[in-house]
Motif scaffolding. Structure first.
Motif, PDB file in Angstrom:
ATOM      1  N   VAL A   1       0.904  -1.174  -0.272  1.00 22.36           N
ATOM      2  CA  VAL A   1       0.103  -0.046  -0.188  1.00 22.36           C
ATOM      3  C   VAL A   1       0.998   1.270   0.038  1.00 22.36           C
ATOM      4  CG1 VAL A   1      -1.806   1.251   1.172  1.00 22.36           C
ATOM      5  CG2 VAL A   1      -1.606  -1.259   1.405  1.00 22.36           C
TER       6      VAL A   1
ATOM      7  N   GLY B   1       1.454   4.830   1.212  1.00 23.15           N
ATOM      8  CA  GLY B   1       1.399   5.499   2.484  1.00 23.15           C
ATOM      9  C   GLY B   1       0.569   6.611   2.309  1.00 23.15           C
TER      10      GLY B   1
ATOM     11  N   LEU C   1      -5.151   1.869   3.561  1.00 23.44           N
ATOM     12  CA  LEU C   1      -4.463   1.585   4.649  1.00 23.44           C
ATOM     13  C   LEU C   1      -5.588   1.113   5.855  1.00 23.44           C
ATOM     14  CD1 LEU C   1      -1.225   3.685   5.137  1.00 23.44           C
ATOM     15  CD2 LEU C   1      -1.336   1.271   5.491  1.00 23.44           C
TER      16      LEU C   1
ATOM     17  N   VAL D   1       4.199  -0.740   3.677  1.00 21.59           N
ATOM     18  CA  VAL D   1       3.746   0.461   3.303  1.00 21.59           C
ATOM     19  C   VAL D   1       4.840   1.069   2.748  1.00 21.59           C
ATOM     20  CG1 VAL D   1       2.817   2.722   4.208  1.00 21.59           C
ATOM     21  CG2 VAL D   1       2.018   0.264   5.053  1.00 21.59           C
TER      22      VAL D   1
ATOM     23  N   ILE E   1       0.345   6.467  10.819  1.00 21.71           N
ATOM     24  CA  ILE E   1      -0.018   5.158  10.039  1.00 21.71           C
ATOM     25  C   ILE E   1      -0.149   4.205  11.434  1.00 21.71           C
ATOM     26  CG2 ILE E   1       0.779   3.160   8.804  1.00 21.71           C
ATOM     27  CD1 ILE E   1       2.083   5.418   6.908  1.00 21.71           C
TER      28      ILE E   1
END
Length: 264
Positions: free
Chosen positions: A153, A155, A166, A178, A188
């Motif tokens: 993914v 970020g 996310l 990430v 995150i």
């Protein structure tokens, strides 16, 4: 920036888009080396190891086109135009992109523009840092009952905001890699904390596969502090998941929390 048309006989425009890998030049593919040897021009990104340029013929243009996350020297539109213009003027353009050219890179856009000019194109994949960097640290993506899948993914999206994906990924048991997220490590981590995954193992790998490689290992609750303490900066990726518990540096962390659990 557009070149003036160069009058040359027998120019055969073509473009080869090559993944340069995570940084170690020895991880570059043999097919990539063969393509570089036939280049008339090389355009290369930031994070591409310049040692790879030795495979290209002497005396040809070797053009740096930027593209770090914090480098706006070359817009994507400008790079697209350069690739086409060099192909029409010189012939074989080899475009070197870090990692894999179709993995968190605008390789498709570059190829699409080239083909709109009827320029033949070829793709040579490379090792993505998303899987290559964890592999070099002996962190698997899928392993027994620890993880049955993995997600890669970004970020931050094109707007500089945390990716909506996310929030979905954090709900799963998958290994989550990430990219482009080191500058938002606290935010995150908070996404995983909201899912009650405070003790989930995390690894952060900077400059994977290179002599400058650094790694930080911790848990969701502590990873931002560990990153700050070890001065981890971009380019770096984050790996969230139980598979990180297999890394040797995680054993003392596991032992510490087992002792705490026994006391309570």
């Amino acid at each position: 920036m557009i070149l003036n048309k160069v009058e040359k006989a027998n120019i055969e425009p073509r473009i080869t888009l090559i993944g340069a890998g995570p940084g170690d030049p020895d991880l570059f593919s043999l097919k990539g080396v063969k393509a570089l040897k036939t280049a008339d021009v090389v355009l290369y990104d930031a994070n591409v190891n310049e040692a790879l340029l030795c495979h290209a013929p002497d005396g040809i243009p070797k053009v740096y086109v930027g593209k770090r996350s914090d480098d706006e020297s070359f817009s994507q539109d400008a790079v697209n135009k350069l690739i086409v213009d060099y192909a029409l003027n010189y012939g074989h353009v080899v475009r070197l992109k870090s990692g894999d050219p179709f993995f968190f890179a605008k390789g498709y856009e570059e190829i699409d523009v080239a083909e709109s000019y009827s320029i033949p194109t070829e793709i040579i994949p490379g090792i993505s840092s998303a899987t290559g960097a964890p592999s070099l640290q002996k962190i698997p993506m899928i392993y027994k009952d620890l993880s049955e899948s993995f997600w890669a993914v970004t970020g931050t999206n094109a707007k500089g905001e945390i990716s909506e994906d996310l929030y979905i990924a954090a709900k799963t048991k998958a290994t989550i890699v990430v990219l482009n997220g080191i500058e938002k490590v606290k935010e995150i981590a908070a996404i995983f904390q909201a899912e009650n995954k405070n003790l989930l193992p995390v690894a952060v790998i900077q400059n994977g596969s290179t002599p400058e490689e650094k790694i930080a290992v911790g848990i969701v609750d502590t990873i931002a502090e560990v990153v700050e303490d070890k001065k981890i900066t971009a380019p770096a990726l984050l790996v969230f998941g139980d598979v990180v518990s297999l890394h040797p540096q995680f054993q003392p962390i596991r032992d510490f929390y087992e002792i705490i659990a026994e006391e309570y």
